[in-house]
Design a protein around this motif. Structure first.
Motif, PDB file in Angstrom:
ATOM      1  N   TYR A 199      34.702  44.599  48.464  1.00  0.00           N
ATOM      2  CA  TYR A 199      35.346  44.256  47.062  1.00  0.00           C
ATOM      3  C   TYR A 199      35.791  42.836  46.853  1.00  0.00           C
ATOM      4  O   TYR A 199      35.431  42.011  47.935  1.00  0.00           O
ATOM      5  N   CYS A 200      36.528  42.629  45.735  1.00  0.00           N
ATOM      6  CA  CYS A 200      36.763  41.152  45.710  1.00  0.00           C
ATOM      7  C   CYS A 200      38.168  41.361  45.007  1.00  0.00           C
ATOM      8  O   CYS A 200      38.354  42.341  44.221  1.00  0.00           O
ATOM      9  N   LYS A 201      39.079  40.346  45.190  1.00  0.00           N
ATOM     10  CA  LYS A 201      40.193  40.319  44.303  1.00  0.00           C
ATOM     11  C   LYS A 201      40.690  38.793  44.396  1.00  0.00           C
ATOM     12  O   LYS A 201      40.383  37.933  44.998  1.00  0.00           O
ATOM     13  N   PHE A 202      41.443  38.703  43.078  1.00  0.00           N
ATOM     14  CA  PHE A 202      42.191  37.348  42.831  1.00  0.00           C
ATOM     15  C   PHE A 202      43.531  37.434  43.151  1.00  0.00           C
ATOM     16  O   PHE A 202      44.339  38.508  42.942  1.00  0.00           O
ATOM     17  N   LEU A 203      44.061  36.476  43.704  1.00  0.00           N
ATOM     18  CA  LEU A 203      45.624  36.526  44.129  1.00  0.00           C
ATOM     19  C   LEU A 203      46.286  35.512  43.225  1.00  0.00           C
ATOM     20  O   LEU A 203      45.934  34.372  43.039  1.00  0.00           O
ATOM     21  N   ALA A 204      47.159  36.097  42.294  1.00  0.00           N
ATOM     22  CA  ALA A 204      48.139  35.310  41.416  1.00  0.00           C
ATOM     23  C   ALA A 204      49.491  34.974  41.905  1.00  0.00           C
ATOM     24  O   ALA A 204      49.895  35.960  42.411  1.00  0.00           O
ATOM     25  N   ARG A 205      50.200  34.037  41.178  1.00  0.00           N
ATOM     26  CA  ARG A 205      51.500  33.704  41.638  1.00  0.00           C
ATOM     27  C   ARG A 205      52.064  34.345  40.341  1.00  0.00           C
ATOM     28  O   ARG A 205      51.964  34.182  39.151  1.00  0.00           O
ATOM     29  N   SER A 234      35.592  34.238  36.343  1.00  0.00           N
ATOM     30  CA  SER A 234      34.724  34.441  37.481  1.00  0.00           C
ATOM     31  C   SER A 234      34.838  33.310  38.661  1.00  0.00           C
ATOM     32  O   SER A 234      35.067  32.287  38.053  1.00  0.00           O
ATOM     33  N   SER A 235      34.572  33.660  39.770  1.00  0.00           N
ATOM     34  CA  SER A 235      34.476  32.939  40.836  1.00  0.00           C
ATOM     35  C   SER A 235      33.372  33.234  41.794  1.00  0.00           C
ATOM     36  O   SER A 235      33.297  34.571  41.811  1.00  0.00           O
ATOM     37  N   SER A 236      32.649  32.369  42.362  1.00  0.00           N
ATOM     38  CA  SER A 236      31.399  32.784  43.187  1.00  0.00           C
ATOM     39  C   SER A 236      31.497  32.182  44.671  1.00  0.00           C
ATOM     40  O   SER A 236      31.990  30.683  44.435  1.00  0.00           O
ATOM     41  N   VAL A 237      30.873  32.494  45.544  1.00  0.00           N
ATOM     42  CA  VAL A 237      30.752  31.988  46.915  1.00  0.00           C
ATOM     43  C   VAL A 237      29.058  32.327  47.258  1.00  0.00           C
ATOM     44  O   VAL A 237      28.549  33.443  46.859  1.00  0.00           O
ATOM     45  N   ARG A 238      28.659  31.637  48.035  1.00  0.00           N
ATOM     46  CA  ARG A 238      27.420  31.827  48.700  1.00  0.00           C
ATOM     47  C   ARG A 238      27.533  32.305  49.906  1.00  0.00           C
ATOM     48  O   ARG A 238      28.259  31.599  50.843  1.00  0.00           O
ATOM     49  N   GLY A 298      38.806  42.575  41.086  1.00  0.00           N
ATOM     50  CA  GLY A 298      37.813  42.349  40.348  1.00  0.00           C
ATOM     51  C   GLY A 298      36.435  42.812  40.317  1.00  0.00           C
ATOM     52  O   GLY A 298      36.540  43.810  41.621  1.00  0.00           O
ATOM     53  N   LYS A 299      35.573  42.748  39.565  1.00  0.00           N
ATOM     54  CA  LYS A 299      34.418  43.420  39.836  1.00  0.00           C
ATOM     55  C   LYS A 299      33.231  42.546  40.363  1.00  0.00           C
ATOM     56  O   LYS A 299      33.165  41.265  40.041  1.00  0.00           O
ATOM     57  N   VAL A 300      32.763  42.874  41.575  1.00  0.00           N
ATOM     58  CA  VAL A 300      31.877  42.125  42.312  1.00  0.00           C
ATOM     59  C   VAL A 300      30.153  42.239  41.957  1.00  0.00           C
ATOM     60  O   VAL A 300      29.918  43.498  41.792  1.00  0.00           O
ATOM     61  N   SER A 301      29.647  41.196  41.965  1.00  0.00           N
ATOM     62  CA  SER A 301      28.198  41.425  41.644  1.00  0.00           C
ATOM     63  C   SER A 301      27.501  40.543  42.282  1.00  0.00           C
ATOM     64  O   SER A 301      28.049  39.357  43.012  1.00  0.00           O
ATOM     65  N   ARG A 302      26.170  40.588  42.370  1.00  0.00           N
ATOM     66  CA  ARG A 302      25.423  39.707  43.418  1.00  0.00           C
ATOM     67  C   ARG A 302      24.050  39.349  42.812  1.00  0.00           C
ATOM     68  O   ARG A 302      23.267  39.941  42.077  1.00  0.00           O
ATOM     69  N   ARG A 303      23.701  38.087  43.202  1.00  0.00           N
ATOM     70  CA  ARG A 303      22.249  37.524  42.651  1.00  0.00           C
ATOM     71  C   ARG A 303      21.839  36.403  43.832  1.00  0.00           C
ATOM     72  O   ARG A 303      22.317  35.566  43.969  1.00  0.00           O
ATOM     73  N   CYS A 342      32.578  37.407  41.662  1.00  0.00           N
ATOM     74  CA  CYS A 342      33.901  38.096  41.479  1.00  0.00           C
ATOM     75  C   CYS A 342      34.423  37.867  39.879  1.00  0.00           C
ATOM     76  O   CYS A 342      34.780  36.834  39.818  1.00  0.00           O
ATOM     77  N   THR A 343      34.397  38.911  39.199  1.00  0.00           N
ATOM     78  CA  THR A 343      34.908  38.665  37.541  1.00  0.00           C
ATOM     79  C   THR A 343      35.971  39.680  37.473  1.00  0.00           C
ATOM     80  O   THR A 343      35.890  40.708  37.762  1.00  0.00           O
ATOM     81  N   LEU A 344      36.804  39.257  36.582  1.00  0.00           N
ATOM     82  CA  LEU A 344      38.209  39.976  36.263  1.00  0.00           C
ATOM     83  C   LEU A 344      38.561  39.502  34.928  1.00  0.00           C
ATOM     84  O   LEU A 344      38.595  38.430  34.397  1.00  0.00           O
ATOM     85  N   ASN A 345      38.838  40.620  34.112  1.00  0.00           N
ATOM     86  CA  ASN A 345      39.136  40.477  32.606  1.00  0.00           C
ATOM     87  C   ASN A 345      40.825  40.658  32.687  1.00  0.00           C
ATOM     88  O   ASN A 345      41.242  41.600  33.259  1.00  0.00           O
ATOM     89  N   ASN A 346      41.417  39.798  32.448  1.00  0.00           N
ATOM     90  CA  ASN A 346      42.942  39.585  32.320  1.00  0.00           C
ATOM     91  C   ASN A 346      43.525  40.608  31.123  1.00  0.00           C
ATOM     92  O   ASN A 346      43.469  40.145  30.083  1.00  0.00           O
TER      93      ASN A 346
END
Length: 101
Positions: A95-101, A83-87, A25-30, A36-40
């Protein structure tokens, strides 16, 4: 017997995780919140299990790289955005990535 059972459960958990597909995905910061944001863009629904952020602390002593992995359990249909966020206090996210089954 208990230790054998624990070993079997641990091995099966690692084997199940190894079969997951990565979707970067695309990583951004605030501030200290990283998103982490991903378009399927696939033709089907993705069954996302985890999000992984790879961080780097610049100019630090020792190991300045680490990963944060969180379980998300979300389904994303074709054309939808996830989208998913962490502090996390870090200088940069590699980078960021999503893991899918």
């Amino acid at each position: 017997m208990k230790s054998l059972l624990v070993l079997l459960v641990t091995v099966s958990a690692f084997a199940a995780q190894a079969k997951l597909d990565s979707h970067y995905g695309k990583v951004s910061r605030r501030g200290n919140v990283w998103t982490c944001t991903l378009n399927n863009k696939t033709d089907g629904t993705l069954d996302m299990k985890y999000v992984v952020f790879a961080f780097e602390r610049l100019g630090s002593h020792g190991d300045g790289q680490w990963q944060v992995q969180e379980r998300i359990d979300q389904r994303v249909r074709s054309g939808e955005k996830l989208s998913s966020s962490v502090r996390e206090v870090a200088h940069t996210a590699q980078y960021c990535k999503f893991l899918a089954r």
